[in-house]
Structure formats: C-alpha cells, structure tokens
Design a protein around this motif. Structure first.
Motif, short mmCIF file in Angstrom:
data_model
loop_
_atom_site.label_atom_id
_atom_site.label_comp_id
_atom_site.label_asym_id
_atom_site.label_seq_id
_atom_site.Cartn_x
_atom_site.Cartn_y
_atom_site.Cartn_z
N TRP A 29 -1.38 -5.77 2.01
CA TRP A 29 -2.43 -5.17 1.18
C TRP A 29 -1.84 -4.58 -0.11
O TRP A 29 -2.51 -3.83 -0.81
CB TRP A 29 -3.14 -4.06 1.97
N SER A 50 -5.13 -8.01 -3.12
CA SER A 50 -4.04 -7.81 -2.17
C SER A 50 -3.13 -9.03 -2.16
O SER A 50 -3.54 -10.15 -2.53
CB SER A 50 -4.61 -7.57 -0.76
N MET A 109 -11.46 -3.95 -0.52
CA MET A 109 -10.57 -3.21 0.38
C MET A 109 -9.59 -2.36 -0.42
O MET A 109 -9.10 -2.80 -1.47
CB MET A 109 -9.80 -4.18 1.27
N LEU A 139 -6.16 -0.88 -1.73
CA LEU A 139 -4.88 -1.55 -1.91
C LEU A 139 -3.72 -0.59 -1.72
O LEU A 139 -3.83 0.61 -2.01
CB LEU A 139 -4.82 -2.18 -3.30
N CYS A 180 -9.44 -4.05 -3.95
CA CYS A 180 -9.35 -5.48 -4.23
C CYS A 180 -10.59 -5.96 -4.98
O CYS A 180 -11.72 -5.63 -4.61
CB CYS A 180 -9.19 -6.24 -2.91
#
Length: 287
Positions: free
Chosen positions: A223, A242, A212, A214, A207
C-alpha cells in the motif's frame, strides 16, 4: 476680383487629440504622461506592486469599466483614500485559488467572503438571515476551498496538504516533505506536481483508483504510495496509487483496468469466459 482663401476643413479626429482614454476605467482624460486617471493611477500601482497576473489585471479593469468604483458583490461605492475604512477598495479573488480573476470589493466584504465561492457566500448569507428572522435551522453545504483556520502560533500552513503546520524553515509538513522530495527526484512536471497536491489537499493520501489510505513510510508495503501514469507513458497526468494497484494496472488505461477487473470477478464468481479486447498502450516485448 479678390477671392477668399479656402481653408481645408479640420476633422475633429485630426490632427492632434488633446484627450485620451484612461486605460483603467476608460473615461476621457487630458493627454498627459500618465495613462490612467487620478482614481485609477493608484489602483494600477497597487496591482503592479502585488504582482497580479496579466489576466487578473485585465479582468479587474473590465469589472471596473462595467460597474464603476463599486463593490462587485454588493454594488456599494468604494473608498480609495482611507485604507482603514471597511469600504476601502481591495482586490478579491472571485474564486479562491483562481489567480486569473480578481474583482473590486470592500475590505469588509472581502473578509466576510473569505475562502467561499460567490454562490456559497450568497447561500450562507440568506441562510443566516432566515435563521435570524424566521428561526430556521442553517443547513450545512460542503465548501470547496475551506481549509480551516491557521494555527494561532503563527506557523505557516503546509503548501502540500494545506492542513498541518509546515516545518520550521520549510514549505511542507513532516508528512508531505518526503512526498515533495520524491516528486522532485522523479522530475515530474511542475503542472503535474500541482495537480497531485490539489488532489492530496482535496482527498488526502488515498489511492486515486480505490480510495484506500496509502502508506508513506514503508517502501516494501503493497500500500506504499507510488506515482502512476494515468495514461501509460504519458507524463502529463500522474496520480497517486498503491504499489499493488500500480503493478496490477501496468500498461492499461483506467478504463481497460476496470474492464478486466470486472471480467476476472465474473470468472471467479460465475466461471464466465474472460473476453479479450485490443489494448491501446500495451507494448511489452518479452523476447
């Protein structure tokens, strides 16, 4: 009484100049059909055959006029005839991936430099020399454009992530092919798609806002990778995020989004009042 005929004085710049300047190195050459001197003519042909951008050709000729037929990185004289020589003149990208700047270099130096920046190459040359002479440890530094060695089986590298081998007969790997299809289906601008691929090559499928990892397979996952307008309704910059963050950000700018995240966090932790502020792009008529 006879008078001498007065002939007009002929200017050195008139009437016809038998010489002109080479468009490459700028040296004086006899006026002929060719616009280049014997040394620059084959170089001009090679530049044309390799389809370099006009800016790149202009930058190359500027380097040649300034330094002559010498290696940009070392100053060594270059070979123009024997293409098997390590000192044969080749075209080197000053910055890997930058197609607007190419410089003359020896074949050997071009191979040694590879995908390093000029400052990275200089650093490792000095570090290796200190290791050899003084037994100093070579300290690693991050490399901007390093993408590893291509697979030995001759497979092409995916032009998306730049890491995995591409599928047979395609430009993308099995991971990127679906993302490429979604970009095309969303009708994103080519410049926007190139920026997204640059981000993926640099950071991976994470992301843009949170870092984070994906999800690329399940569209129902919070996500799942989606394309978000960095500035609401502005198609000139699209980032990957996300589905959850995209829904929370909605019509906010990045700065507004993080402002309200901080306000809400303070509210939940300390019970402080959430302060309103004017939003630049909010436009949702609910009636």
């Amino acid at each position: 009484m006879m008078t001498k005929a007065i002939h007009p004085q002929v200017s050195r710049n008139d009437p016809i100049r038998p010489y002109t300047k080479c468009l490459g190195c700028g040296k004086k050459i006899p006026l002929a059909r060719s616009k280049y001197c014997p040394d620059c003519a084959p170089l001009a042909k090679r530049l044309h055959n390799e389809h370099f951008h006009s800016k790149a050709r202009k930058y190359f000729w500027a380097c040649l006029r300034k330094h002559g037929l010498r290696c940009y990185y070392t100053g060594m004289s270059l070979e123009l005839d024997d293409d098997t020589s390590p000192w044969f003149l080749v075209f080197s990208h000053l910055n890997p991936g930058d197609k607007s700047k190419i410089v003359p270099a020896s074949a050997l130096l071009a191979v040694m430099k590879g995908t390093l920046l000029k400052k990275e190459f200089r650093y490792y040359v000095l570090a290796l020399d200190d290791h050899r002479r003084k037994h100093l440890k070579v300290k690693k530094i991050p490399l901007v454009h390093w993408q590893g060695i291509e697979p030995s089986n001759g497979d092409k590298i995916c032009i998306g992530c730049g890491r995995a081998p591409a599928l047979k007969g395609r430009k993308f790997c099995v991971t990127c092919v679906r993302t490429a299809f979604r970009m095309k289906h969303s009708r994103l601008f080519r410049e926007v798609m190139n920026e997204i691929w640059d981000y993926i090559r640099k950071c991976g499928y994470v992301c843009y806002y949170t870092g984070m990892p994906l999800n690329l397979d399940d569209p129902k996952s919070p996500w799942y990778l989606v394309f978000d307008h960095w500035m609401p309704r502005d198609p000139r910059k699209i980032v990957i995020t996300s589905s959850l963050v995209n829904a929370m950000k909605s019509d906010l700018t990045e700065e507004e989004f993080w402002y309200f995240i901080r306000q809400l966090a303070n509210f939940y932790r300390h019970g402080s009042v959430v302060r309103k502020r004017k939003l630049a792009y909010w436009c949702r008529p609910y009636r």
